[in-house]
Design a protein around this motif. Structure first.
Motif, PDB file in Angstrom:
ATOM      1  N   LEU A   1       0.840  -1.192   0.000  1.00  0.00           N
ATOM      2  CA  LEU A   1       0.000   0.000   0.000  1.00  0.00           C
ATOM      3  C   LEU A   1       0.875   1.241   0.000  1.00  0.00           C
ATOM      4  CD1 LEU A   1      -2.845   1.298   0.221  1.00  0.00           C
ATOM      5  CD2 LEU A   1      -2.482   1.347   2.700  1.00  0.00           C
ATOM      6  N   PHE A   2       0.640   2.125  -0.951  1.00  0.00           N
ATOM      7  CA  PHE A   2       1.309   3.425  -1.004  1.00  0.00           C
ATOM      8  C   PHE A   2       0.309   4.470  -0.509  1.00  0.00           C
ATOM      9  CE2 PHE A   2       3.442   0.758  -4.056  1.00  0.00           C
ATOM     10  CZ  PHE A   2       4.788   1.096  -3.923  1.00  0.00           C
ATOM     11  N   PRO A   3       0.497   5.018   0.701  1.00  0.00           N
ATOM     12  CA  PRO A   3      -0.488   5.934   1.309  1.00  0.00           C
ATOM     13  C   PRO A   3      -0.160   7.402   1.059  1.00  0.00           C
ATOM     14  CG  PRO A   3       1.078   5.233   2.971  1.00  0.00           C
ATOM     15  CD  PRO A   3       1.544   4.630   1.668  1.00  0.00           C
ATOM     16  N   TRP A   4      -0.438   7.869  -0.131  1.00  0.00           N
ATOM     17  CA  TRP A   4      -0.114   9.248  -0.491  1.00  0.00           C
ATOM     18  C   TRP A   4      -1.282  10.175  -0.128  1.00  0.00           C
ATOM     19  CZ3 TRP A   4       1.247   6.735  -5.738  1.00  0.00           C
ATOM     20  CH2 TRP A   4       2.520   6.146  -5.673  1.00  0.00           C
TER      21      TRP A   4
ATOM     22  N   ASP B   1      -4.341  13.072  -1.702  1.00  0.00           N
ATOM     23  CA  ASP B   1      -5.599  12.327  -1.860  1.00  0.00           C
ATOM     24  C   ASP B   1      -5.470  11.139  -2.809  1.00  0.00           C
ATOM     25  OD1 ASP B   1      -6.540  14.299  -0.235  1.00  0.00           O
ATOM     26  OD2 ASP B   1      -7.868  15.227  -1.718  1.00  0.00           O
ATOM     27  N   LYS B   2      -4.342  10.445  -2.731  1.00  0.00           N
ATOM     28  CA  LYS B   2      -4.144   9.271  -3.577  1.00  0.00           C
ATOM     29  C   LYS B   2      -3.612   8.108  -2.750  1.00  0.00           C
ATOM     30  CE  LYS B   2      -2.814  11.796  -7.842  1.00  0.00           C
ATOM     31  NZ  LYS B   2      -3.971  11.468  -8.678  1.00  0.00           N
ATOM     32  N   GLN B   3      -3.947   6.907  -3.175  1.00  0.00           N
ATOM     33  CA  GLN B   3      -3.279   5.722  -2.650  1.00  0.00           C
ATOM     34  C   GLN B   3      -3.332   4.623  -3.709  1.00  0.00           C
ATOM     35  OE1 GLN B   3      -5.249   4.578   0.979  1.00  0.00           O
ATOM     36  NE2 GLN B   3      -6.972   3.638  -0.059  1.00  0.00           N
ATOM     37  N   VAL B   4      -2.360   3.731  -3.638  1.00  0.00           N
ATOM     38  CA  VAL B   4      -2.298   2.596  -4.548  1.00  0.00           C
ATOM     39  C   VAL B   4      -2.155   1.334  -3.709  1.00  0.00           C
ATOM     40  CG1 VAL B   4      -1.041   1.472  -6.430  1.00  0.00           C
ATOM     41  CG2 VAL B   4      -1.205   3.968  -6.365  1.00  0.00           C
ATOM     42  N   ALA B   5      -3.038   0.371  -3.952  1.00  0.00           N
ATOM     43  CA  ALA B   5      -3.016  -0.899  -3.227  1.00  0.00           C
ATOM     44  C   ALA B   5      -2.744  -2.029  -4.214  1.00  0.00           C
ATOM     45  CB  ALA B   5      -4.342  -1.124  -2.512  1.00  0.00           C
ATOM     46  N   ILE B   6      -1.780  -2.868  -3.867  1.00  0.00           N
ATOM     47  CA  ILE B   6      -1.337  -3.941  -4.760  1.00  0.00           C
ATOM     48  C   ILE B   6      -1.429  -5.277  -4.036  1.00  0.00           C
ATOM     49  CG2 ILE B   6       0.641  -4.867  -6.064  1.00  0.00           C
ATOM     50  CD1 ILE B   6       1.665  -1.922  -6.206  1.00  0.00           C
TER      51      ILE B   6
ATOM     52  N   ILE C   1      -3.899  -4.245  -9.000  1.00  0.00           N
ATOM     53  CA  ILE C   1      -3.406  -2.922  -8.621  1.00  0.00           C
ATOM     54  C   ILE C   1      -4.605  -1.984  -8.602  1.00  0.00           C
ATOM     55  CG2 ILE C   1      -1.821  -1.030  -9.125  1.00  0.00           C
ATOM     56  CD1 ILE C   1      -0.072  -2.948 -10.683  1.00  0.00           C
ATOM     57  N   GLU C   2      -4.882  -1.431  -7.426  1.00  0.00           N
ATOM     58  CA  GLU C   2      -6.020  -0.525  -7.293  1.00  0.00           C
ATOM     59  C   GLU C   2      -5.546   0.903  -7.059  1.00  0.00           C
ATOM     60  OE1 GLU C   2      -9.582   0.536  -4.188  1.00  0.00           O
ATOM     61  OE2 GLU C   2      -9.115  -1.603  -4.471  1.00  0.00           O
ATOM     62  N   PHE C   3      -6.130   1.824  -7.801  1.00  0.00           N
ATOM     63  CA  PHE C   3      -5.823   3.250  -7.682  1.00  0.00           C
ATOM     64  C   PHE C   3      -7.018   3.957  -7.044  1.00  0.00           C
ATOM     65  CE2 PHE C   3      -3.227   1.564 -11.054  1.00  0.00           C
ATOM     66  CZ  PHE C   3      -1.999   2.216 -10.906  1.00  0.00           C
ATOM     67  N   TRP C   4      -6.749   4.693  -5.984  1.00  0.00           N
ATOM     68  CA  TRP C   4      -7.794   5.413  -5.245  1.00  0.00           C
ATOM     69  C   TRP C   4      -7.484   6.901  -5.269  1.00  0.00           C
ATOM     70  CZ3 TRP C   4      -7.759   8.787  -1.163  1.00  0.00           C
ATOM     71  CH2 TRP C   4      -8.941   8.967  -0.424  1.00  0.00           C
ATOM     72  N   GLN C   5      -8.487   7.684  -5.659  1.00  0.00           N
ATOM     73  CA  GLN C   5      -8.371   9.136  -5.648  1.00  0.00           C
ATOM     74  C   GLN C   5      -9.533   9.693  -4.846  1.00  0.00           C
ATOM     75  OE1 GLN C   5      -6.182  11.666  -7.489  1.00  0.00           O
ATOM     76  NE2 GLN C   5      -7.165  12.686  -5.772  1.00  0.00           N
ATOM     77  N   GLY C   6      -9.224  10.471  -3.814  1.00  0.00           N
ATOM     78  CA  GLY C   6     -10.276  11.040  -2.984  1.00  0.00           C
ATOM     79  C   GLY C   6     -11.189  11.956  -3.775  1.00  0.00           C
ATOM     80  N   GLY C   7     -12.491  11.919  -3.454  1.00  0.00           N
ATOM     81  CA  GLY C   7     -13.462  12.752  -4.141  1.00  0.00           C
ATOM     82  C   GLY C   7     -14.354  13.493  -3.164  1.00  0.00           C
TER      83      GLY C   7
END
Length: 212
Positions: free
Chosen positions: A96-99, A103-108, A182-188
């Motif tokens: 998990l990259f907790p950026w 407002d971004k994170q990437v979960a693998i 690989i999941e990309f999350w962007q806060g909304g």
């Protein structure tokens, strides 16, 4: 019980749109990593590595991503560490990259495999000498009585290798995590976050949007 339920903020940065998502998730990861580096986030390559022990208990720790490509994501560690022992028993891991500040994170999710000695040595000799010495000093995850013991051992090995190269410890290595998703999350805004997941099957990547 301490109530912290009122700690919240609005996510106002721009979201993701399906037409903006490349077919290859590594291309998107590279783009996001460049954005993170430009934002001057501390430790942009820091990621949480989650493993599971023999009882099914998960455990997480932060390590640094050192290399990546279409084949996977690479990190290095002591092969006697808790993470290495747990990977030996169950090679399925998550990263998990907790950026959060952008407002971004990437979960693998994927499977960890040991790197070859050639790959490990190539990275080891690129490290600062003090980091090479530290690899010899720490029997990672094992109990120690005091910090002074660790510092004394560091000084001992520093003197030992003062006039020459530091050899690669036989117990030090690395892993390549071959991703299955690989999941990309962007806060909304209004908690309507944008989530896209890439899944790997039969040599190809598929992508889909997930509900927040």
């Amino acid at each position: 019980m301490t109530d912290i339920s009122d700690i919240r903020r609005e996510y106002t940065l721009s979201g993701n749109h399906h037409e903006d998502m490349p077919d290859d998730p590594v291309t998107l990861f590279t783009h996001w990593l460049e954005v993170v580096k430009a934002s001057e986030i501390a430790d942009p390559t820091a990621m949480s590595v989650a493993t599971v022990d023999e009882t099914g208990q998960p455990f997480q720790r932060i390590v640094l991503l050192k290399r990546y490509d279409e084949q996977g994501f690479i990190f290095f560690t002591n092969l006697g560490s808790r993470k290495a022992q747990q990977i030996e028993g169950n090679a399925k891991v998550s990263l998990l990259f907790p950026w959060q500040s952008i407002d971004k994170q990437v979960a693998i999710t994927g499977v960890a495999e040991l790197l070859s000695k050639k790959e490990v040595l190539k990275y080891f000799i690129s490290r600062p000498k003090e980091s090479q010495i530290a690899a010899w000093v720490s029997k990672q995850s094992s109990p120690i009585s005091t910090r002074q013991v660790l510092e004394s051992k560091f000084n001992e090995f520093k003197a030992k290798f003062a006039n020459g190269d530091v050899p690669l410890p036989h117990f030090w290595g690395g892993y390549r995590v071959r991703p299955s998703s690989i999941e990309f999350w962007q806060g909304g805004e209004n908690r309507l976050h944008d989530r896209f997941i890439y899944t790997h099957s039969e040599g190809n990547w598929g992508k889909s949007r997930l509900a927040p």
